[in-house]
Structure formats: C-alpha cells, structure tokens
Write an enzyme that holds these catalytic residues in place. Structure first.
Site, mmCIF file in Angstrom:
data_model
loop_
_atom_site.group_PDB
_atom_site.id
_atom_site.type_symbol
_atom_site.label_atom_id
_atom_site.label_comp_id
_atom_site.label_asym_id
_atom_site.label_seq_id
_atom_site.Cartn_x
_atom_site.Cartn_y
_atom_site.Cartn_z
ATOM 1 N N ASP A 191 0.750 -1.235 0.053
ATOM 2 C CA ASP A 191 0.267 0.767 0.361
ATOM 3 C C ASP A 191 0.534 1.208 0.157
ATOM 4 O O ASP A 191 0.231 2.184 -0.388
ATOM 5 C CB ASP A 191 -0.641 -0.233 1.047
ATOM 6 C CG ASP A 191 -0.164 0.346 2.760
ATOM 7 O OD1 ASP A 191 0.464 -0.385 2.731
ATOM 8 O OD2 ASP A 191 -1.341 -0.261 3.233
ATOM 9 N N SER A 192 2.270 1.390 -0.215
ATOM 10 C CA SER A 192 3.089 2.506 -0.086
ATOM 11 C C SER A 192 3.029 2.636 -1.438
ATOM 12 O O SER A 192 3.276 3.427 -1.837
ATOM 13 C CB SER A 192 4.392 1.293 -0.140
ATOM 14 O OG SER A 192 4.659 0.352 -1.049
ATOM 15 N N GLU B 58 -1.274 -5.370 8.708
ATOM 16 C CA GLU B 58 -0.840 -4.577 9.683
ATOM 17 C C GLU B 58 -1.301 -4.659 10.938
ATOM 18 O O GLU B 58 -2.955 -5.183 10.922
ATOM 19 C CB GLU B 58 -0.771 -3.184 9.532
ATOM 20 C CG GLU B 58 0.358 -3.124 7.841
ATOM 21 C CD GLU B 58 0.253 -0.973 7.876
ATOM 22 O OE1 GLU B 58 -0.187 -0.912 8.574
ATOM 23 O OE2 GLU B 58 1.013 -0.460 6.835
ATOM 24 N N ASP C 60 -0.797 -6.201 -0.364
ATOM 25 C CA ASP C 60 -1.310 -5.339 0.908
ATOM 26 C C ASP C 60 -3.011 -5.334 1.147
ATOM 27 O O ASP C 60 -3.563 -4.650 0.237
ATOM 28 C CB ASP C 60 -0.005 -3.600 1.535
ATOM 29 C CG ASP C 60 0.288 -4.238 1.844
ATOM 30 O OD1 ASP C 60 0.557 -5.111 3.225
ATOM 31 O OD2 ASP C 60 1.280 -3.291 2.048
ATOM 32 N N GLU D 92 9.228 -4.340 10.666
ATOM 33 C CA GLU D 92 9.715 -2.356 10.344
ATOM 34 C C GLU D 92 9.460 -1.901 11.156
ATOM 35 O O GLU D 92 8.434 -2.158 12.285
ATOM 36 C CB GLU D 92 7.834 -2.420 9.465
ATOM 37 C CG GLU D 92 8.472 -0.826 9.003
ATOM 38 C CD GLU D 92 7.585 -0.256 7.469
ATOM 39 O OE1 GLU D 92 6.390 -0.702 7.069
ATOM 40 O OE2 GLU D 92 7.638 0.781 7.455
HETATM 41 O O1 KIV Z 1 3.149 -0.800 1.800
HETATM 42 C C1 KIV Z 1 4.628 -1.375 1.680
HETATM 43 O O2 KIV Z 1 5.294 -1.265 1.239
HETATM 44 C C2 KIV Z 1 5.291 -1.991 3.096
HETATM 45 C C3 KIV Z 1 6.869 -2.463 3.186
HETATM 46 C C4 KIV Z 1 7.128 -1.935 3.605
HETATM 47 C C5 KIV Z 1 6.878 -3.562 3.709
HETATM 48 O O3 KIV Z 1 4.037 -2.615 3.585
#
Ligand code: KIV
Length: 289
Positions: free
Chosen positions: A46-47, A116, A85, A183
């Site tokens: 979700d980044s 998460e 995610d 993380e």
């Molecule tokens: O969303 C993402 O890229 C992540 C990574 C930082 C593990 O959750």
C-alpha cells in the site's frame, strides 16, 4: 503457468540460512524487472499510495486501487510470489468484510495478502486463513497506524513494547501466518522476534537478523529521491537518469535534431516521385487551361 514461489515454500525457508528477498512492485514492468532480478517475493504494497499515487500516507488507498495494481502485476505472470497489502479499513470492521476484501485481491491475481497489526487483528487473520488465503503478518512500525503512533516512528523501544511485539509475532505465527514483516524496530528486537517465531521474518528498518529483507522499489532504485529513510540503500539513481534523458529529448526536439531520417517513415520512391511531379494541367470547357 510455470510453478513459481508459493506460501509453503516461503514458510519452509525458515532456518535455511538463505535470506528471502522481497521488493514492492505496482505494475507489469515493475513485476518483470523484479522477476528478471530473481527476487523471491513481490509485494504490491500500500506504499502504492505514496510512491505512485502521490498521497502523503497510505491511508487513502482503496481495495479498488490495490486490485487494479495487483492485476497489472499478475498479468506479467512473474515467478516470484505475489502478495498484496490489504489497505486501511479493508480488514478492521469485521471478519466477513476482511474475507470479502482479501478475496477481491486474490481474484485480482495475488497469491496471499498482508495485513498490519498483532493480536488485535487475530479474528480477521483467522477468518482469512479459514477461507484458504495465505496471510503475511506485519508488526512494528505499521504505517496504517500513523496517527495512533504519532508519526512514522521506530517501535519497540521500551521493555513492555518489546514484550508485546514478541507476543504479537508468536500469536500471528500460531494463527498460521506464513511469514512476518518486521518494520521499524531496533535490530535486537527483530532478532528476538526472529528467534521466537517458526516462520520467516522479513525486515525493513529492522536490522540484519531477519530471515529476509524488503525494500520499496522506488526507494532502492532512486526513483523516489525526496526522502531517504536511514534503512534504505539506494542501488541506482533512476530519477536522475530519467530527468537527464527527458531533458536530452527536449533539447533534441527544440534543436530540430529529433527525429532524424532513420527515425522517420518514408514513402516508396515511385509514390514520392508522383507526388513531387508538377500537376497535370486541367483542360477547361473551351480548351483553355
Ligand atoms: O507497503 C509497503 O510497501 C510495505 C513494505 C514497506 C513492507 O508494507
């Protein structure tokens, strides 16, 4: 489809001494690059919200966004396992909602979902696993908890918090998660969790003792150069290369150097000759041109 990396294969890597390599990707070219580089796991993180869609945090991204980008990654048919995610609020309301949203991501092409949170999220994790969807956990600095944490802050700095993280890790492993992202935690804490759980830990900002490491595609390739967290190692400067390339293109266009003859299509000689010959005179009604 050729057999790629699977959840049981990832789970079995615990204790092998061969670190797992995970990288994020959000589209087909990114997935092909990750595949060609031989990584084990592709995370449609979700980044996405921050490095692709231009948001300031991950909270605005939706299940529809994640579906769209998962499908783009999956169309590249990469050998690495594709994990997506679950975005904020897609698994917080109740177990049924969580399963429905996880199923949307699987139908879009993911082989597993990541979500998460620790023990608090167990009912949702158990329900998703019960629907035969592999789950990757994610504890420590959980960006969807940004406002509760008071910012993107390293977690697990006090004794109680460390014990809670170890208990969370154990609970997620006991529930059946096949791997666990750690993380933004001190290296010693990551080592403790890694020792305490029978599943691979994959670290980001969690030191070298994890069973694998993950970085965000745009960070490690230098496509994102506005911020560089301490834990990022930049292996390329693609933004600088791209800016230089686009500037060279602009200069060539403005200087009439692009396109040249080899970069243009040409008529056959015969048609070109016909078109360049003077037009036949038109004979009018009274014989005058
Ligand atoms: O969303 C993402 O890229 C992540 C990574 C930082 C593990 O959750």
């Amino acid at each position: 489809m050729a057999p790629g990396v699977t959840a049981p294969a990832v789970r079995a890597r615990k204790g092998s001494g061969e670190p797992l390599v995970m990288v994020t990707a959000y589209d087909a070219p990114g997935a092909r690059i990750a595949d060609s580089a031989g990584v084990d796991l592709i995370l449609v993180g979700d980044s996405l919200a921050m490095v692709v869609l231009g948001y300031g945090d991950t909270l605005s991204v939706t299940v529809a966004d994640m579906e769209h980008h998962t499908a783009a990654v999956a169309r590249a048919q990469p050998r690495p396992m594709v994990i997506t995610d679950m975005p904020w609020l897609s698994y917080h309301l109740n177990a049924e909602d969580a399963v429905r949203n996880a199923a949307r991501l699987i139908r879009a092409g993911a082989q597993a979902v990541k979500l998460e949170g620790g023990r608090k999220r167990l009912p949702m994790i158990e329900a998703i696993l019960d629907a035969e969807i592999p789950v990757m956990g994610h504890i420590g600095l959980t960006p969807q908890s940004l406002h509760m944490m008071g910012g993107f802050k390293v977690q697990g700095k006090e004794r109680d918090a460390v014990e809670a993280l170890v208990a969370d890790g154990r609970a997620l492993a006991d529930a059946g998660c096949f791997a666990l992202v750690l993380e933004g935690v001190p290296d010693t804490v990551a080592a403790m969790i890694t020792d305490a759980v029978p599943i691979p830990t994959i670290g980001i900002g969690a030191g070298p003792s994890c069973d694998g490491q993950v970085l965000v595609f745009h960070d490690l390739l230098g496509l994102e150069d506005r911020v560089m967290p301490k834990f990022v190692r930049r292996y390329a400067s693609l933004k600088a290369d791209a800016v230089a390339a686009l500037a060279a293109f602009a200069s060539d266009v403005r200087g009439h150097r692009f396109p040249n003859s080899e970069e243009s299509y040409h008529l056959s000689g015969e048609v070109a000759r016909q078109l360049s010959a003077p037009p036949e005179p038109v004979i009018g009604l009274y014989g005058r041109a």
